[in-house]
Design a protein around this motif. Structure first.
Motif, short mmCIF file in Angstrom:
data_model
loop_
_atom_site.label_atom_id
_atom_site.label_comp_id
_atom_site.label_asym_id
_atom_site.label_seq_id
_atom_site.Cartn_x
_atom_site.Cartn_y
_atom_site.Cartn_z
N ASN A 20 4.05 6.02 -4.31
CA ASN A 20 3.45 5.32 -3.21
C ASN A 20 4.41 5.33 -2.90
OD1 ASN A 20 0.88 4.70 -4.50
ND2 ASN A 20 1.14 2.46 -4.16
N LEU A 21 5.17 6.29 -2.67
CA LEU A 21 6.05 6.36 -1.42
C LEU A 21 7.04 7.62 -1.28
CD1 LEU A 21 8.86 5.16 1.02
CD2 LEU A 21 10.62 4.50 -1.08
N GLY B 264 1.19 -1.10 -0.50
CA GLY B 264 0.03 0.43 -0.24
C GLY B 264 0.95 1.35 0.37
N PRO B 265 0.13 2.36 0.11
CA PRO B 265 1.69 3.85 0.03
C PRO B 265 1.69 4.13 1.03
CG PRO B 265 -0.79 4.51 0.28
CD PRO B 265 -0.76 2.72 -0.15
N VAL B 266 2.76 4.59 0.97
CA VAL B 266 3.86 4.77 2.08
C VAL B 266 4.46 6.21 2.06
CG1 VAL B 266 5.99 4.30 3.77
CG2 VAL B 266 4.53 2.02 2.53
N SER B 267 4.31 6.67 3.70
CA SER B 267 4.50 8.19 3.43
C SER B 267 5.14 8.50 5.10
CB SER B 267 3.66 9.21 3.68
OG SER B 267 2.41 8.75 4.31
N ALA B 268 6.39 9.17 4.80
CA ALA B 268 6.86 9.90 6.36
C ALA B 268 6.76 10.93 5.80
CB ALA B 268 7.64 9.03 6.40
N SER B 269 6.46 11.30 7.51
CA SER B 269 7.34 13.30 7.51
C SER B 269 8.53 13.61 8.03
CB SER B 269 6.50 13.61 8.58
OG SER B 269 7.25 13.28 9.94
N PRO C 31 15.67 -8.08 0.18
CA PRO C 31 14.62 -7.42 -0.60
C PRO C 31 13.56 -6.29 0.64
CG PRO C 31 14.52 -9.16 -1.71
CD PRO C 31 15.39 -9.40 -0.23
N LEU C 32 12.73 -5.45 -0.19
CA LEU C 32 12.40 -4.56 0.69
C LEU C 32 11.66 -3.36 -0.11
CD1 LEU C 32 12.13 -2.87 2.97
CD2 LEU C 32 13.45 -1.59 2.87
N ASN C 33 10.61 -4.13 -0.59
CA ASN C 33 9.33 -3.86 -2.29
C ASN C 33 8.68 -3.04 -1.66
OD1 ASN C 33 10.78 -5.97 -3.37
ND2 ASN C 33 9.88 -7.93 -2.79
N PHE C 34 8.18 -2.02 -2.46
CA PHE C 34 7.63 -1.13 -2.28
C PHE C 34 6.34 -1.43 -3.16
CE2 PHE C 34 10.96 0.71 0.36
CZ PHE C 34 9.80 0.97 1.62
N MET C 35 4.81 -0.93 -3.20
CA MET C 35 4.07 -1.14 -4.26
C MET C 35 3.58 -0.29 -5.20
SD MET C 35 1.64 -3.79 -5.08
CE MET C 35 1.06 -4.10 -4.40
N THR C 36 4.39 -0.26 -6.27
CA THR C 36 4.04 1.00 -7.62
C THR C 36 3.03 0.97 -7.93
OG1 THR C 36 3.49 -0.48 -9.79
CG2 THR C 36 5.77 0.34 -9.07
#
Length: 572
Positions: A349-350, A236-241, A276-281
């Motif tokens: 998404n990141l 899912g989408p990942v966000s960080a301030s 691996p450290l995967n993020f969704m596109t």
């Protein structure tokens, strides 16, 4: 005859040349006049467009000024009052000095805020489509949110100088403010006000949005700890301030992972994993944070690899990995290339602070978890007032002791109104009464109506802490109360102060005599239970013996009709 013929030809040639010259002069004059006319028209059109653009910019500035007021209201109110001109909080115009030096007629300015209209119209949740290019930078994409749109109308008039001969130019402008609220529990992970560091060994799949008010520090440790490659998959989408790091968040070896040692004796900390450290596109595929060139494309774009030794731990342990002032080892390696690379690879998404992600919290949570390293969850306390409410406060009962003289009363009262307990239609209150003389605690369970349901004049003992009217006691079985109890061993010995009571007869009446023994040895024997207070007193089914110490007695002045009445008056 021939001389006569030859003498007439030159006269005809000179006449036609004159006509030709005159014709060319006329055509050139017309062209010059046309060019001059076109140039003057273009100049006037350009000047007119300039004044129109000035009026448009002025109207847009007025609308943006209204936007800022709406944003300010929503930052402190979940349901702000109407922005209608006839309401209590109409939108204000910017000061006239804002347009100093322009041709804007400040007396003509207008700004009107509309009502908040839900989208969709029926009030259902709105899905922020991650495939919509307009949502590329939206941190809430992929989530169902509450959306309300507020229309802002603005007007501005520009009055050109009289010497120009132009009439005033008026522009009307309409823009919409979209207010979106995401339920806290719509996130798979919502980290309130700390860096989130995770270094799992087994396979780790996270389904749903992730938001961190801080840095995301993460690595997959499968091969290091288990000898088999594993994955971390953010689906899912990942966000960080803050920023995202494939690293350890602390240079102290004891804080790196779980302290696993690949080999004993020669490795001061756990080696940083490379699984691996995967993020969704946005297309729904998983892409590793580690690029094809072997570098980790985190916020440092792999430049932080120089910080680690061949054993996967920090080479320099004297400088912190992350520092509040931004001077940490990881922060010194931040790369401006991360912004474009992350948007290209994961399509938004990141996202981190590089994409202007801001910290956000539920209404009233405040975002502050603690004021010191002890990290308590603060809510409804003096400490919480000094550093901000913690997110735990949203599930706490409302604070009914707010003082209206508090300069921050309005804001604090708004927090209390937005607490989840105030959104319930049925309010359950459990009132616990501590047991006495070793008895278990008991509880009364009362039911109250929705907040504010008690009419004016309702007796105080029928009004709940939420202002709801008392509906009565809870039916048996609706709420179960299990009192705290502890099994008392066969014998417990300790040193402390013991109290004993006796009924003293005098003149047909009885008085309560209290004996206080300090520095005594207390031996509690038998089996039974003791209440949650943990007081040293005879327990149900047991006895307590007191030996040694210094004893002193006092007899109360109150008389009782019987010895049992005197003993019943003894403190529990």
């Amino acid at each position: 005859m021939n001389p006569l013929l030859s003498s007439s030809r030159p006269h005809r040639s000179r006449g036609s040349a004159l006509i030709t010259v005159l014709l060319y002069i006329f055509i050139l004059s017309m062209l010059v006049a046309s060019v001059l006319g076109w140039s003057l028209t273009e100049r006037r059109l350009t000047m007119r467009a300039t004044y129109w653009l000035e009026a448009r910019n002025a109207a847009e500035a007025v609308a943006e000024y209204g936007f800022s007021q709406i944003a300010s209201q929503f930052s402190s109110h979940a349901n702000p009052p109407s922005f209608d001109p006839g309401g209590s909080t109409p939108l204000a115009l910017p000061p006239a000095s804002f347009f100093t030096g322009s041709h804007v007629d400040t007396s003509s300015l207008e700004v009107i805020g509309g009502t908040a209209n839900p989208l969709p119209a029926g009030g259902a949740l709105y899905f922020v489509d991650p495939k919509d290019p307009n949502n590329a930078g939206e941190t809430l994409k992929g989530q169902y949110v509450y959306r309300r749109d507020i229309r802002v109308l603005a007007k501005a008039t520009v009055r050109p100088p009289p010497s120009t001969g132009f009439s005033p130019v008026t522009v009307y402008l309409t823009e919409n403010v979209s207010v979106r609220g995401a339920p806290l529990f719509a996130n798979a992970i919502f980290y309130s006000n700390n860096d989130l560091e995770a270094a799992p060994g087994p396979m780790f799949d996270i389904y749903g949005p992730v938001h961190v008010n801080g840095n995301l520090i993460i690595s997959s440790q499968g091969t290091v700890e288990m000898g088999t490659a594993s994955y971390i998959n953010f689906r899912g989408p990942v966000s960080a301030s803050g920023d995202v790091y494939h690293a350890w968040g602390n240079v102290n070896a004891a804080a790196e992972g779980r302290g696993y040692h690949m080999t004993s004796g020669d490795n001061p900390g756990e080696p940083l994993g490379n699984d691996p450290l995967n993020f969704m596109t946005t297309l729904g595929t998983l892409v590793n944070l580690k690029g094809s060139d072997g570098t980790w494309q985190d916020s440092t774009m792999g430049t932080d690899s120089s910080l680690f030794s061949s054993k996967g731990v920090y080479s320099n342990t004297s400088i912190p990995a992350l520092a509040p002032d931004g001077t940490g080892q990881l922060q010194s390696k931040l790369s401006s290339a991360f912004h474009d690379n992350a948007l290209t690879v994961w399509g938004g998404n990141l996202q981190t602070e590089a994409m202007d992600v801001a910290a956000y919290n539920p209404v009233g949570a405040g975002g502050q978890v603690s004021g010191d390293a002890s990290n308590p969850i603060l809510a409804n306390t003096d400490a919480a007032d000094s550093v901000g409410y913690g997110p735990h406060s949203m599930i706490d009962p409302p604070n009914t002791s707010l003082s209206s003289s508090d300069p921050y009363y309005a804001a604090k009262n708004e927090v209390e109104k937005q607490k989840l307990s105030n959104q319930a239609g049925l309010y359950v209150q459990v009132v616990v009464t501590p047991g006495t003389n070793g008895a278990q605690d008991s509880a009364a369970v009362n039911l109250y109506g929705w907040p504010g349901s008690a009419p004016t004049g309702t007796p105080a003992n029928q009004v709940g802490p939420n202002g709801g009217i008392l509906l009565g006691s809870a039916p048996a079985g609706l709420v179960t109360f299990i009192p705290f109890s502890a099994n008392v061993p066969a014998q417990t010995t300790g040193t402390g102060t013991a109290l004993s009571y006796a009924a003293v007869p005098s003149g047909g009446k009885y008085y309560l005599k209290t004996t206080t023994t300090t520095g005594a040895t207390l031996i509690q024997s038998g089996t039974g239970t003791q209440n949650g207070s943990g007081a040293i007193s005879p327990v149900v089914g047991g006895t307590m013996a007191v030996t040694g110490g210094t004893a002193g007695s006092t007899t109360g002045a109150t008389s009782y009709a019987s010895s049992s009445a005197a003993l019943a008056a003894a403190p529990g």
